[in-house]
Design an enzyme around this catalytic site. Structure first.
Site, PDB file in Angstrom:
ATOM      1  N   ASP A 224      -5.013   2.145 -65.128  1.00 31.69           N
ATOM      2  CA  ASP A 224      -3.811   1.503 -64.586  1.00 31.69           C
ATOM      3  C   ASP A 224      -2.889   0.916 -65.661  1.00 31.69           C
ATOM      4  OD1 ASP A 224      -5.232   2.079 -62.305  1.00 31.69           O
ATOM      5  OD2 ASP A 224      -4.936   0.153 -61.358  1.00 31.69           O
ATOM      6  N   ASP A 245      -5.566   6.761 -63.115  1.00 34.69           N
ATOM      7  CA  ASP A 245      -4.363   6.336 -62.391  1.00 34.69           C
ATOM      8  C   ASP A 245      -3.398   5.603 -63.313  1.00 34.69           C
ATOM      9  OD1 ASP A 245      -5.726   7.297 -60.186  1.00 34.69           O
ATOM     10  OD2 ASP A 245      -6.459   5.329 -59.584  1.00 34.69           O
TER      11      ASP A 245
END
Ligand SMILES: *[C@@H]1O[C@H](CO)[C@@H](O)[C@H](O)[C@H]1NC(C)=O
Ligand SMILES: *[C@@H]1O[C@H](CO)[C@@H](O)[C@H](O)[C@H]1NC(C)=O
Ligand SMILES: *[C@@H]1O[C@H](CO)[C@@H](O)[C@H](O)[C@H]1NC(C)=O
Ligand SMILES: *[C@@H]1O[C@H](CO)[C@@H](O)[C@H](O)[C@H]1NC(C)=O
Ligand SMILES: *[C@@H]1O[C@H](CO)[C@@H](O)[C@H](O)[C@H]1NC(C)=O
Ligand SMILES: *[C@@H]1O[C@H](CO)[C@@H](O)[C@H](O)[C@H]1NC(C)=O
Length: 392
Positions: A224, A245
């Site tokens: 992230d 991600d």
């Protein structure tokens, strides 16, 4: 935001899916860079962008702010006409020695372009730009940059003894509009989370304000890294590094000429785009990558659907052999083929770009389908993209 057993799930998916690794002329969709920071350079830039608008007019939706993107937003024009510069130098030769102090000096309700001239060095600071402080620019020399770094993760305990969570882990959070950065390194240097570990999210940069432009910046972390949270964003010639991600959120963003690097030997997922019908405005979002390069260590998924209508496009992008043949993953979406997910590729190159092996619900875009995504018109840029800040 919680990612239970993400990496474990991913690893399982990966095993299943694991096949052998595989100018200044104004034209439709082009970005015009004037490079000059002088007033006439700025006017020229605006004029050229407006010509570009005329060419692209048919592509503009009324949804763009103000008058539909025809002219440079009036608040921005007046802010640009009234620039001030604060010098930030850790060695003590500027107006401030750290960025926190310089941001404190920006007035609430700011109406001027405030350029923080960041001298080279490491700035170990956790920063939050409040929405009441628009028009802030971070400028540094990309050859000898300012490195802004902190090391919180989602599991770090906050003031009340509770984990700060993904949002709270952020090194630099931008909640104001009209943010610009040039040549800056944004970093979260928490140790990389182990596959399957909880609370490993460690955001380096979160952009929640609209009309933000980043030029020549490096955004680096693990899980992230870049929370492309909300608003219209433009990333030009940036380097973005991460693992799971690592570009995520419901921003409507164009990434142009960026280098995107996976830093893990296991499985990386480049995007978790959150376009969805259930968050107000999120249906307007999507990530468009144009003329980028994708590379790294382990296997790389181009994206997995965080939202029911997740939307990601890659055009003219060089994809390394690390990109898995299936390309995309539906994640929690039971029927990706009918949920509203829109994943497409257009004229990409490299060993990882073979669109014939992609999941059945991914698109190989036609010229017409690609057109709305492959220029600054995708982010209604003509009403707010100004020339990158110059060194003087
Ligand atoms: C311009 O600024 C004014 C005053 O701050 C604000 O009310 C208005 O919404 C702004 N316009 C745009 C297009 O952001
Ligand atoms: C920033 O500088 C001021 C003044 O020297 C100091 O009081 C403050 O602790 C510094 N803050 C950070 C985050 O370094
Ligand atoms: C932002 O600044 C305003 C005005 O100073 C303040 O009222 C508000 O609490 C701040 N918001 C956050 C999230 O810090
Ligand atoms: C973050 O860095 C500080 C010192 O720079 C260190 O004491 C702390 O343990 C680090 N936290 C994590 C989670 O790595
Ligand atoms: C990025 O930095 C390089 C090296 O300083 C410079 O030549 C180039 O113009 C910069 N690009 C942008 C978009 O600012
Ligand atoms: C892609 O980027 C390279 C350098 O970053 C540039 O020379 C080239 O013109 C770009 N191509 C397109 C299609 O924008």
């Amino acid at each position: 935001m919680d990612y239970p057993n993400l990496v474990a799930v991913l690893l399982a998916v990966a095993v299943l899916a694991s096949l052998p690794a595989p100018s200044q002329q104004v034209k439709s969709g082009d970005m015009v860079v004037s490079g000059s920071g002088s007033e006439s350079g700025f006017d020229k830039w605006v004029a050229l962008n407006q010509q570009s608008y005329v060419v692209n007019a048919a592509l503009y939706a009324k949804k763009a702010a103000g008058d539909g993107g025809k002219t440079l937003d009036a608040n921005l024009s007046s802010a640009e006409a009234a620039k001030v510069t604060y010098v930030v130098d850790p060695k003590g030769k500027g107006d401030y020695t750290n960025i926190t102090e310089a941001l404190d000096a920006v007035p609430v309700g700011n109406t001027k372009r405030v350029i923080l001239d960041l001298k080279p060095g490491e700035y170990r600071e956790k920063l939050f730009i409040n929405s009441s402080k628009p028009f802030v620019t971070f400028r540094s020399d990309p050859m000898d940059p300012a490195v802004i770094v902190w090391n919180d993760t989602a599991a770090t305990l906050g003031k009340e003894g509770k984990p700060v969570g993904t949002v709270g882990s952020t090194t630099v959070a931008i909640e104001s509009d009209y943010f610009v950065a040039s040549g800056v390194v944004f970093k979260n240097d928490a140790p990389l989370a182990k596959p399957g570990a909880k609370g490993g999210q460690a955001v380096a940069l979160r952009v929640f304000g609209t009309k933000a432009a980043l030029y020549n910046c490096t955004i680096v972390g693990g899980q992230d890294t870049l929370y492309d949270h909300k608003g219209l964003h433009y990333f030009k010639d940036c380097v973005i590094k991460g693992s799971v991600d690592f570009i995520f959120g419901f921003g409507r963003s164009l990434y142009e000429g960026c280098t995107i690097v996976s830093v893990v030997k296991e499985v990386a997922v480049l995007t978790a785009q959150q376009r969805t019908k259930t968050i107000e405005g999120a249906i307007e979002s999507g990530f468009s990558f144009k003329n980028c390069t994708i590379k790294g260590e382990g296997q790389i998924y181009l994206g997995r659907a965080w939202g029911d209508s997740s939307r990601v496009i890659y055009a003219f992008t060089e994809m390394g052999k690390e990109v898995v043949p299936v390309g995309w993953d539906g994640w929690n979406i039971a029927k990706p083929e009918s949920s509203g997910i829109y994943y497409g590729e257009f004229k990409c190159t490299g060993a990882g770009s073979d669109a014939r092996k992609r999941v059945g619900w991914a698109l190989e875009l036609t010229d017409e389908q690609a057109k709305p995504f492959i220029g600054t018109h995708y982010v209604f840029g003509d009403s707010w993209l100004t020339s990158p800040p110059s060194d003087t």
